[in-house]
Design an enzyme around this catalytic site. Structure first.
Site, PDB file in Angstrom:
ATOM      1  N   LYS A 114     -17.364  -2.731  11.143  1.00  8.66           N
ATOM      2  CA  LYS A 114     -17.224  -1.407  11.755  1.00  8.66           C
ATOM      3  C   LYS A 114     -17.627  -1.450  13.218  1.00  8.66           C
ATOM      4  O   LYS A 114     -18.432  -2.288  13.615  1.00  8.66           O
ATOM      5  CB  LYS A 114     -18.083  -0.382  11.004  1.00  8.66           C
ATOM      6  CG  LYS A 114     -19.560  -0.748  10.945  1.00  8.66           C
ATOM      7  CD  LYS A 114     -20.316   0.167   9.988  1.00  8.66           C
ATOM      8  CE  LYS A 114     -21.751  -0.265   9.799  1.00  8.66           C
ATOM      9  NZ  LYS A 114     -22.587  -0.194  10.991  1.00  8.66           N
TER      10      LYS A 114
ATOM     11  N   ASP B 127     -25.578  -3.822   6.979  1.00  7.86           N
ATOM     12  CA  ASP B 127     -25.953  -4.372   8.288  1.00  7.86           C
ATOM     13  C   ASP B 127     -27.187  -5.268   8.289  1.00  7.86           C
ATOM     14  O   ASP B 127     -28.035  -5.179   9.196  1.00  7.86           O
ATOM     15  CB  ASP B 127     -26.144  -3.238   9.301  1.00  7.86           C
ATOM     16  CG  ASP B 127     -24.880  -2.438   9.560  1.00  7.86           C
ATOM     17  OD1 ASP B 127     -23.858  -2.698   8.907  1.00  7.86           O
ATOM     18  OD2 ASP B 127     -24.929  -1.522  10.399  1.00  7.86           O
TER      19      ASP B 127
ATOM     20  N   CYS C  60     -27.806   3.424  10.047  1.00  7.35           N
ATOM     21  CA  CYS C  60     -26.601   3.045   9.302  1.00  7.35           C
ATOM     22  C   CYS C  60     -26.739   3.207   7.793  1.00  7.35           C
ATOM     23  O   CYS C  60     -25.759   3.537   7.121  1.00  7.35           O
ATOM     24  CB  CYS C  60     -26.178   1.638   9.689  1.00  7.35           C
ATOM     25  SG  CYS C  60     -25.671   1.559  11.429  1.00  7.35           S
TER      26      CYS C  60
ATOM     27  N   HIS D  97     -19.054  -5.334  17.038  1.00  5.70           N
ATOM     28  CA  HIS D  97     -18.594  -4.672  18.258  1.00  5.70           C
ATOM     29  C   HIS D  97     -17.809  -5.616  19.166  1.00  5.70           C
ATOM     30  O   HIS D  97     -18.245  -6.740  19.429  1.00  5.70           O
ATOM     31  CB  HIS D  97     -19.789  -4.119  19.028  1.00  5.70           C
ATOM     32  CG  HIS D  97     -20.553  -3.068  18.278  1.00  5.70           C
ATOM     33  ND1 HIS D  97     -19.950  -1.940  17.761  1.00  5.70           N
ATOM     34  CD2 HIS D  97     -21.871  -2.975  17.958  1.00  5.70           C
ATOM     35  CE1 HIS D  97     -20.867  -1.197  17.163  1.00  5.70           C
ATOM     36  NE2 HIS D  97     -22.041  -1.795  17.253  1.00  5.70           N
TER      37      HIS D  97
ATOM     38  N   HIS E  93     -25.563  -5.443  20.913  1.00  2.00           N
ATOM     39  CA  HIS E  93     -25.959  -5.989  19.616  1.00  2.00           C
ATOM     40  C   HIS E  93     -24.717  -6.245  18.772  1.00  2.00           C
ATOM     41  O   HIS E  93     -23.704  -5.583  18.943  1.00  2.00           O
ATOM     42  CB  HIS E  93     -26.897  -5.017  18.872  1.00  2.00           C
ATOM     43  CG  HIS E  93     -26.273  -3.696  18.599  1.00  2.00           C
ATOM     44  ND1 HIS E  93     -26.265  -2.666  19.524  1.00  2.00           N
ATOM     45  CD2 HIS E  93     -25.602  -3.223  17.520  1.00  2.00           C
ATOM     46  CE1 HIS E  93     -25.627  -1.618  19.027  1.00  2.00           C
ATOM     47  NE2 HIS E  93     -25.200  -1.936  17.810  1.00  2.00           N
TER      48      HIS E  93
END
Length: 193
Positions: free
Chosen positions: A98, A9, A140, A53, A73
């Site tokens: 993800k 990430d 994460c 997302h 985000h």
């Protein structure tokens, strides 16, 4: 032993100037890139994860509680979901996205463009050891490292290539990872609370 680097990430929204910034994130991107440049043969494979997302439900909230809910985000298709420009992306062989429709902290919850899970991708290339780096140590990176160990990979977290949100939760994470038998090298960057 075949070793892979998992970059977690390292996205614009999680670095300074993003919608959910972690202090030191941009510097972590630079340090990961420098290591890939100076030690290109350290890993047989390099992969990355992305928060991505679409409609993650209660994961997004205003106001956010910063435990189970967060400000918007890494929305799919927005610049915030892109890798930070300091991160060298040419060595990355596959990206695992993800959290399209739910909260997802672990890279092992993501899928490649071809629909493959991270665990299956690694096993398909006979990887048995992973090094985990990225953002955020206490979220994460934590979840990805714990899942890597659960999946049977010899797991190391290069803490000096991670940025944590807060001292307390990062310290708790380091203890948890150690108790899970994960090798920890270095000290995490913590510029937050």
């Amino acid at each position: 032993m075949s070793r892979a680097l998992i970059i977690v990430d390292v996205q614009k929204d999680f670095c300074e100037g993003g919608s959910l910034p972690v202090g030191g994130g941009a510097g972590i991107a630079t340090r990961i890139s420098d290591l890939l440049e100076t030690e290109p043969d350290r890993w047989q494979h390099v992969v990355a994860t992305k928060d991505y997302h679409v409609d993650p439900g209660a994961h997004f909230a205003e106001p956010a509680d910063y435990v189970d809910s967060w400000p918007e985000h890494c929305v799919a298709g927005t610049p915030g979901a892109d890798f930070h420009p300091n991160l060298r992306t040419d060595p990355i062989e596959a990206v695992f996205r993800k959290g399209e429709r739910s909260a997802a902290y672990s890279g092992f919850e993501g899928f490649s463009d071809g629909g493959e899970t991270l665990a299956d991708w690694l096993r398909g290339r006979e990887v048995d050891a992973v090094d985990v780096v990225g953002i955020a140590t206490d979220h994460c990176v934590r979840a990805t490292a714990l899942d890597a160990a659960r999946e049977g990979f010899a797991t190391t977290v290069l803490l000096d290539l991670t940025a944590g949100v807060a001292r307390l939760t990062t310290d708790q994470t380091v203890t948890e990872l150690d108790e899970a038998g994960i090798i920890l090298l270095g000290e995490p960057v913590i510029q937050g609370h």
